[in-house]
Design a protein around this motif. Structure first.
Motif, PDB file in Angstrom:
ATOM      1  N   PHE A   1      -4.234   6.415  -4.370  1.00  0.00           N
ATOM      2  CA  PHE A   1      -3.571   5.132  -4.171  1.00  0.00           C
ATOM      3  C   PHE A   1      -2.648   4.872  -5.356  1.00  0.00           C
ATOM      4  O   PHE A   1      -3.031   5.071  -6.512  1.00  0.00           O
TER       5      PHE A   1
ATOM      6  N   LYS B   1      -4.236  -0.884   6.902  1.00  0.00           N
ATOM      7  CA  LYS B   1      -2.867  -0.649   6.436  1.00  0.00           C
ATOM      8  C   LYS B   1      -2.627   0.816   6.101  1.00  0.00           C
ATOM      9  O   LYS B   1      -1.503   1.215   5.817  1.00  0.00           O
ATOM     10  N   ALA B   2      -3.672   1.622   6.081  1.00  0.00           N
ATOM     11  CA  ALA B   2      -3.507   3.051   5.814  1.00  0.00           C
ATOM     12  C   ALA B   2      -4.658   3.833   6.446  1.00  0.00           C
ATOM     13  O   ALA B   2      -5.656   3.261   6.881  1.00  0.00           O
ATOM     14  N   LEU B   3      -4.478   5.160   6.498  1.00  0.00           N
ATOM     15  CA  LEU B   3      -5.513   6.049   7.013  1.00  0.00           C
ATOM     16  C   LEU B   3      -5.950   6.983   5.903  1.00  0.00           C
ATOM     17  O   LEU B   3      -5.135   7.350   5.054  1.00  0.00           O
ATOM     18  N   ALA B   4      -7.208   7.372   5.927  1.00  0.00           N
ATOM     19  CA  ALA B   4      -7.678   8.359   4.956  1.00  0.00           C
ATOM     20  C   ALA B   4      -8.409   9.464   5.705  1.00  0.00           C
ATOM     21  O   ALA B   4      -8.985   9.226   6.765  1.00  0.00           O
ATOM     22  N   TRP B   5      -8.338  10.667   5.149  1.00  0.00           N
ATOM     23  CA  TRP B   5      -9.111  11.792   5.677  1.00  0.00           C
ATOM     24  C   TRP B   5     -10.235  12.060   4.696  1.00  0.00           C
ATOM     25  O   TRP B   5      -9.993  12.245   3.503  1.00  0.00           O
ATOM     26  N   MET B   6     -11.454  12.036   5.183  1.00  0.00           N
ATOM     27  CA  MET B   6     -12.594  12.104   4.280  1.00  0.00           C
ATOM     28  C   MET B   6     -13.549  13.220   4.669  1.00  0.00           C
ATOM     29  O   MET B   6     -13.669  13.571   5.836  1.00  0.00           O
TER      30      MET B   6
ATOM     31  N   ILE C   1       0.852  -1.189   0.000  1.00  0.00           N
ATOM     32  CA  ILE C   1       0.000   0.000   0.000  1.00  0.00           C
ATOM     33  C   ILE C   1       0.890   1.242   0.000  1.00  0.00           C
ATOM     34  O   ILE C   1       1.675   1.459   0.918  1.00  0.00           O
TER      35      ILE C   1
ATOM     36  N   PHE D   1      -7.822   0.153   3.552  1.00  0.00           N
ATOM     37  CA  PHE D   1      -6.963  -0.991   3.227  1.00  0.00           C
ATOM     38  C   PHE D   1      -6.778  -1.879   4.464  1.00  0.00           C
ATOM     39  O   PHE D   1      -5.662  -2.244   4.831  1.00  0.00           O
TER      40      PHE D   1
ATOM     41  N   ASP E   1      -9.836  13.231   0.966  1.00  0.00           N
ATOM     42  CA  ASP E   1      -8.916  14.359   0.789  1.00  0.00           C
ATOM     43  C   ASP E   1      -7.501  13.854   0.568  1.00  0.00           C
ATOM     44  O   ASP E   1      -6.824  14.216  -0.359  1.00  0.00           O
ATOM     45  N   HIS E   2      -7.036  13.034   1.493  1.00  0.00           N
ATOM     46  CA  HIS E   2      -5.683  12.500   1.363  1.00  0.00           C
ATOM     47  C   HIS E   2      -5.516  11.262   2.233  1.00  0.00           C
ATOM     48  O   HIS E   2      -6.370  10.958   3.080  1.00  0.00           O
ATOM     49  N   PHE E   3      -4.408  10.569   2.007  1.00  0.00           N
ATOM     50  CA  PHE E   3      -4.110   9.331   2.721  1.00  0.00           C
ATOM     51  C   PHE E   3      -2.834   9.501   3.543  1.00  0.00           C
ATOM     52  O   PHE E   3      -2.047  10.417   3.308  1.00  0.00           O
ATOM     53  N   ALA E   4      -2.614   8.565   4.449  1.00  0.00           N
ATOM     54  CA  ALA E   4      -1.328   8.480   5.138  1.00  0.00           C
ATOM     55  C   ALA E   4      -1.125   7.042   5.571  1.00  0.00           C
ATOM     56  O   ALA E   4      -2.095   6.303   5.788  1.00  0.00           O
ATOM     57  N   LEU E   5       0.135   6.651   5.700  1.00  0.00           N
ATOM     58  CA  LEU E   5       0.418   5.327   6.252  1.00  0.00           C
ATOM     59  C   LEU E   5       0.476   5.462   7.765  1.00  0.00           C
ATOM     60  O   LEU E   5       0.900   6.502   8.277  1.00  0.00           O
ATOM     61  N   PRO E   6       0.036   4.445   8.487  1.00  0.00           N
ATOM     62  CA  PRO E   6       0.073   4.563   9.947  1.00  0.00           C
ATOM     63  C   PRO E   6       1.517   4.613  10.452  1.00  0.00           C
ATOM     64  O   PRO E   6       2.432   4.150   9.780  1.00  0.00           O
TER      65      PRO E   6
ATOM     66  N   PHE F   1       1.070   5.592  -1.758  1.00  0.00           N
ATOM     67  CA  PHE F   1       0.252   6.657  -2.332  1.00  0.00           C
ATOM     68  C   PHE F   1       1.078   7.551  -3.229  1.00  0.00           C
ATOM     69  O   PHE F   1       2.306   7.563  -3.137  1.00  0.00           O
TER      70      PHE F   1
END
Ligand SMILES: Cc1cc2nc3c(=O)[nH]c(=O)nc-3n(C[C@H](O)[C@H](O)[C@H](O)COP(=O)(O)OP(=O)(O)OC[C@H]3O[C@@H](n4cnc5c(N)ncnc54)[C@H](O)[C@@H]3O)c2cc1C
Ligand SMILES: Nc1ncnc2c1ncn2[C@@H]1O[C@H](COP(=O)(O)O)[C@@H](O)[C@H]1O
Lengths: 249, 324
Positions: A26, B138-143, A17, B135, A216-221, A19
């Motif tokens: 993605f 496995k990831a974070l999203a801002w919505m 995963i 996912f 809006d956007h993603f981030a990895l933990p 971005f």
């Protein structure tokens, strides 16, 4: 009986995963796409079994997406189903998918709709319920068993710490999960047959093009700082750490 | 205006995830100066005890005490909710992202013509966006939800509640547009595993994998769970082989769990397994292979043979709890 199975495309379970640089989408490069496991292993297989049990069943598959979902639909047709529909719309949230499928259901008329429990990428767990709500049909979620005796559907669903068994008349929407069927590997005959099964592209309804929810956007933990190893034989130390440091016991 | 919350219960006992949803709504309400109304559907044995939902931030409780609503039905409950939301002219409805909440929320969103955001794990940020795991963790999203009406489900165990000394007012509320004969689903049977902590609500989970060799070796897993007050879980091949019941299977294709503590014993830590457990606050891994991928996701670990480590761990926990 006329049955519809909702099929979604998702990144392979082992996909890395990542971005795009702006964190807005993605990164699909090098990623394998598969049929969402809940749709393939459970919803589709249970529907195919019903068709085997009641050979006059008409079994349709539907996916909302761009041309890139067609190989996924062909793979699904190799497991079973008479024909497939693709609603030509890049879905960005639950509502447009459900609105598109609801429109198709109103035109075609179905008795039973299966969805998967959730997509494993966006984990919405919403399309089945939203679709049922639009149609005003009863909805049973997270089904672990489904039988139909020609008149009444008996559905077992998972609840907190237990099981619930319910009876319903059709039409009905059911979201499917583990237990309802066993995964099937498509055979050569199925794969050959799938090539010539009809796959029809349909336009999305206007209402489905509205913007309900967007990313809006993603981030990895954040990565874990590293494991703290404790010597075997020193289990009391582990208990102490869990109590004093982690404060979880 | 009001934020309306689905206070799901089992025979009068409000579910933990629902209490979290009430508290979440009350935190949200303070910034919006809104009232929090918890809706309890179906009969409960002690209605007056519902005033205790005030401790979690509810101002009022709507108690819909019709016996024909005792069994959950996404469609009927949604009709009841829609009537309440329209009467209150509310714009926000919050539900727990658990078994019933996940069925009711989308149904209601469709019928109430609302935008739906499921499984959020944060309050709205200053720009109005919500955080959500995607996912499979496995990831974070801002919505963003762009509609005026919003249906939000809150991921369980991501929001710790703080109790306060307050009581809610409990009001009986009856639907006028929904009738018993609108029910299309009949619940025949309800089976709950009595006395066991449900996996979805457990704050500690002890989980076993193929490294345990066979179902006959689960005694020590159950005992460790018992002394810790934990629930038990397993990896997929273990459930597939029939060593353990299917509902214990966690991971990408099983249940997603988010306990405070997840103890993985004889599980390699395949990416599909991690997808169902990586939201746990702390992870302990017991595996004889130091190269097992699970150690990379762990906070604490013991490299060793489970058949030696687990019995010693049971003794250590018993000693800590003063049980031996
Ligand atoms: C699409 C897809 C979806 C999947 N979904 C899931 C899912 O939801 N959940 C899931 O769990 N899996 C899932 N899997 C399967 C997953 O890939 C792994 O195969 C599975 O998790 C492995 O289970 P395991 O760790 O119990 O067994 P193994 O991989 O066999 O690992 C056993 C572990 O036990 C250790 N061990 C052996 N003996 C001992 C001992 N005496 N003491 C201590 N340790 C010991 C070994 O070192 C090893 O690490 C999925 C796979 C696919 C392809
Ligand atoms: N784009 C799509 N096209 C068709 N069906 C979908 C689509 N997205 C989701 N579904 C169905 O809805 C289920 C739940 O998806 P979701 O609500 O997105 O988690 C999936 O398992 C599918 O059966």
């Amino acid at each position: 009986m006329k049955v519809l199975v909702c099929i979604s495309k998702t990144a392979d379970t082992t996909a890395k995963i990542s971005f795009t640089a702006d964190q807005k989408s993605f990164n699909e490069s090098g990623v394998q796409f598969i049929i969402n496991p809940y749709d393939e292993w459970y919803a589709l297989v249970r529907a195919v079994e019903l068709k085997e049990q009641y050979p006059d069943t008409e079994l349709h598959l539907i996916s909302v997406g761009g041309p890139d979902v067609e190989p996924i639909l062909r793979k699904a047709l190799a497991i079973g189903g008479d024909m497939a529909f693709r609603v030509d719309l890049q879905p960005i949230s639950i509502e447009p998918v459900a609105i598109s499928i609801a429109e198709h259901v109103r035109q075609q008329g179905y008795d039973l709709i299966f969805t998967g429990k959730e997509t494993i990428d966006y984990n919405g767990s919403g399309v089945g319920g939203y679709l049922a709500g639009l149609l005003d049909w009863p909805f049973i979620s997270l089904a672990t068993s489904f039988t139909w005796d020609g008149q009444i559907a008996t559905v077992e669903r998972e609840i907190d710490g237990g099981r619930e068994i319910a009876e319903a008349m059709l039409p009905l929407v059911v979201s499917c999960q583990k237990g309802i069927a066993e995964q099937r590997i498509p055979n050569m005959r199925g794969i050959m047959a799938a090539r010539t099964k009809p796959l029809q592209v349909i336009a999305a309804p206007e209402k489905a093009k509205e913007n309900f929810v967007s990313i809006d956007h993603f981030a990895l933990p954040q990565k874990k700082s590293g494991v703290h190893l404790i010597e075997p034989g020193n289990e009391e130390e582990l208990v102490r750490l869990l109590h004093e440091e982690a404060r979880v016991i | 205006m009001a934020i309306v919350v689905f206070a799901d219960h089992h025979q009068g006992e409000i579910k933990k995830a629902a209490l979290e949803a009430i508290f979440y709504a009350s935190e949200w309400a303070t910034t919006q100066q809104q009232e929090v109304i918890a809706v309890v559907i179906g009969e409960v044995p002690h209605p007056s005890s519902l005033e205790n939902l005030g401790q979690y931030g509810a101002h009022r409780v709507y108690y819909v005490n019709s016996s024909w609503l005792n069994d959950f039905d996404a469609r009927l409950y949604s009709l009841v909710f829609r009537e309440i939301l329209e009467q209150l002219q509310a714009q926000i409805c919050v539900l727990p992202h658990d078994f019933n909440g996940r069925a009711l929320a989308p149904y209601l969103a469709a019928q109430w013509q609302a935008g739906l955001l499921t499984g959020v794990c944060s309050l709205p940020e200053s720009d109005g966006s919500f955080q959500k795991q995607v996912f499979s963790g496995k990831a974070l999203a801002w919505m963003h939800v762009h509609t005026a009406r919003k249906v939000i489900t809150l991921l369980p165990n991501t929001f710790s509640v703080k109790q306060q000394d307050r009581k809610a007012t409990v009001e009986n509320w009856q639907p006028s547009q929904v009738k018993a004969d609108q029910r299309k689903i009949r619940v025949k049977e309800l089976r709950t595993t009595q006395g066991r902590v449900p996996l979805s609500e457990a704050s500690i989970i002890v989980s076993g994998g193929r490294g345990l060799k066979g179902p006959e070796n689960w005694g020590m897993i159950e005992e460790l769970a018992k002394v810790l007050g934990a629930a038990t879980a397993c990896s997929r091949p273990v459930a597939d082989a029939g060593w353990r019941p299917h509902h214990e299977h966690v991971g990408q294709t099983g249940l997603t769990v988010r306990p405070n503590l997840y103890i993985a014993i004889g599980i390699s830590g395949a990416i599909q397994h991690l997808a169902g457990v990586n939201g746990s606050k702390y992870i302990v891994v017991i595996n004889k292979d130091p190269e097992a991928p699970f150690f990379q996701a762990a906070d604490y670990g013991i490299v060793g043979d489970a058949f030696e480590v687990v019995p010693r761990l049971i003794e250590a926990v018993k000693k800590f709890k003063g049980l031996s």
